[in-house]
Design an enzyme around this catalytic site. Sequence first.
Site, PDB file in Angstrom:
ATOM      1  N   ASN A 129      58.045  14.460  68.770  1.00 26.82           N
ATOM      2  CA  ASN A 129      57.625  13.046  68.701  1.00 26.82           C
ATOM      3  C   ASN A 129      56.682  12.646  69.839  1.00 26.82           C
ATOM      4  O   ASN A 129      55.901  11.702  69.703  1.00 26.82           O
ATOM      5  CB  ASN A 129      58.832  12.109  68.598  1.00 26.82           C
ATOM      6  CG  ASN A 129      59.760  12.196  69.767  1.00 26.82           C
ATOM      7  OD1 ASN A 129      59.713  13.169  70.523  1.00 26.82           O
ATOM      8  ND2 ASN A 129      60.607  11.208  69.937  1.00 26.82           N
ATOM      9  N   GLU A 131      67.798  15.262  77.644  1.00 26.12           N
ATOM     10  CA  GLU A 131      67.378  13.922  77.223  1.00 26.12           C
ATOM     11  C   GLU A 131      67.579  13.889  75.720  1.00 26.12           C
ATOM     12  O   GLU A 131      66.789  14.444  74.970  1.00 26.12           O
ATOM     13  CB  GLU A 131      65.924  13.711  77.662  1.00 26.12           C
ATOM     14  CG  GLU A 131      65.564  12.261  77.796  1.00 26.12           C
ATOM     15  CD  GLU A 131      64.990  11.739  76.504  1.00 26.12           C
ATOM     16  OE1 GLU A 131      65.806  11.245  75.686  1.00 26.12           O
ATOM     17  OE2 GLU A 131      63.790  11.845  76.302  1.00 26.12           O
ATOM     18  N   CYS A 155      63.111   8.179  70.852  1.00 26.08           N
ATOM     19  CA  CYS A 155      64.549   8.103  71.136  1.00 26.08           C
ATOM     20  C   CYS A 155      64.906   6.774  71.808  1.00 26.08           C
ATOM     21  O   CYS A 155      66.086   6.446  71.916  1.00 26.08           O
ATOM     22  CB  CYS A 155      64.989   9.288  71.974  1.00 26.08           C
ATOM     23  SG  CYS A 155      63.930   9.538  73.369  1.00 26.08           S
ATOM     24  N   SER A 170      59.037   2.535  79.319  1.00 27.80           N
ATOM     25  CA  SER A 170      58.768   3.840  79.934  1.00 27.80           C
ATOM     26  C   SER A 170      57.491   3.836  80.764  1.00 27.80           C
ATOM     27  O   SER A 170      56.464   3.322  80.328  1.00 27.80           O
ATOM     28  CB  SER A 170      58.597   4.902  78.852  1.00 27.80           C
ATOM     29  OG  SER A 170      59.612   4.792  77.903  1.00 27.80           O
ATOM     30  N   GLU A 206      64.115  11.881  84.269  1.00 21.99           N
ATOM     31  CA  GLU A 206      62.746  12.406  84.309  1.00 21.99           C
ATOM     32  C   GLU A 206      61.807  11.319  84.803  1.00 21.99           C
ATOM     33  O   GLU A 206      62.088  10.128  84.661  1.00 21.99           O
ATOM     34  CB  GLU A 206      62.327  12.880  82.917  1.00 21.99           C
ATOM     35  CG  GLU A 206      63.150  14.059  82.453  1.00 21.99           C
ATOM     36  CD  GLU A 206      62.594  14.733  81.226  1.00 21.99           C
ATOM     37  OE1 GLU A 206      62.315  14.054  80.224  1.00 21.99           O
ATOM     38  OE2 GLU A 206      62.424  15.961  81.267  1.00 21.99           O
TER      39      GLU A 206
END
Length: 511
Positions: A182, A283, A317, A474, A491
């Site tokens: 993705n 993750e 996600c 993000s 991360e």
Amino acid sequence: MAAIRRSTALAHQLLVQSSRKILRSQKCCYGNFLPDKAYIGGAWVPASSGATFPVLNPANGIEIGIVPDMETSDVQTAITKAHTAFKTWKKTTAKERHDLLLKWYKLIMDNQEELAKLLTAEMGKPLVEAMGEIAYGASFLQWFAEEAKRCYGDVIPAPTGNKRLVVIKQPVGVAAMITPWNFPSAMITRKVGAALAAGCTTVVKPAEDTPYSALALCELADRAGIPAGVINVVTCSRKNASAVGKLLCQDPLISKLSFTGSTTTGKILLEQSAGTVKRVSMELGGNAAFIVFDSANVDLAVQGAMASKFRASGQTCVCANRLLVQSGIHDEFVDKFSKAVRKLVVGDGFDSDTTQGPLINVRAVEKVESHIDDAVSMGAKVVCGGQRHQLGGSFFQPTVMTGVSEDMLACREETFGPLAPVVKFDTEEEALAIANGTRVGLAGYFFSNDISQIWRVAEELEVGMVGINDGLISSEVAPFGGVKESGLGREGSRYGIDEYLNLKNLCFGNL
Ligand code: ADP
């Protein structure tokens, strides 16, 4: 019915024809980045068996090219190369690693458009989103280039006068990475950037659907001067993924495994990694609740829900999976939200109007359908969408459902598609109980203008990341990761590099 089927087939055929044309013209743009080889030890190599597998464009099923279908023997070579390269890479200075990562970053940005086209061709997301992903992915290299220089240790006051304690940080060794389709580019740079900055070398297994973005990154890493063996990318089909994954988990020369993907696969990899007590980062899947409280600015909440739910056609996600809307503003929210959803344009990612590309494959479409069927059979109502799109293939209509309850599949599982199920609630306690009533906890979102509620809910949500009056959370500077069964480790951010470093205590005695 037959007429509808005929027009659907015709629309699909037209799309295939026009995509072929686009693909041919794109090919000359990203022709440099379509190797039919994997990248091991600084060389472009086929599978030792000679086997290959095709990579398809999800918008039309057309084959983009073929890549090596590697087996464990090929991966073993990659591990050995990475292990050899580690012996010298770990001795480079932070400044040298910084400079190389920055060169790589710049080359990626110089080739942003070509990389984005390649990404759209193999993954399907609209070109403008793909451009965004390339920039987002590259930002991790820029960020970790800087962080390489800041892996400071510590001096600890010793418990006795004749001792001195110094803590240093050292790279863990060879890091293996298994990545999803993705975010074919960003999931690699987010891991590899941190690993290289720390002084680790890498073996990457990209998703079988999207290997080209990974290979394109290797081409640019090579041009940037990143030494042979520091980055190795092994491609394999789904058929070989479990054997390759097992080797990456079990080989003692690999010190660390970083995985992004489904919770089911993550659990298998965790079990397999136990034998060698590997460092792991996971993750995994989420089931993000997106809560809109009565005090919220409804227009902002609609904007946030659109961004969070429909990015990559709902295939991230951290996409909102369940929209929980308080009864006082429920109808207004649903009205405005469904109007916005109706404006989304489904199509090939290369068409400039497209805001919603195809889903990755027909299996993904079937999952969305099963969630809708289940909800409708239990009394939910489809407000808009709800069907496969007339373009056929793996295109699906952006869908809003109301009257959804937490026992329905759409709330219990991650849909990973363009379905927004709306659950009506009355109290904050009820919303929190629904939001937290799951074994996963990656992202959560809520919209509220009540400052006390904002703190309460932010602290109560059992997730690793919370969007507060914001649907996009993000960035390279913020830690990304989950709690519960959504994973281990973080991360990006200043914490991300720690996943690739060991602490070593130097105890100086008898001074
Ligand atoms: P999805 O079903 O969305 O593809 P997965 O978690 O299955 O999500 O896949 C994410 C990545 O994990 C891909 O690179 C895939 O090839 C890989 N993968 C899937 N199953 C395994 C496995 N058993 N061992 C190692 N890697 C796997």
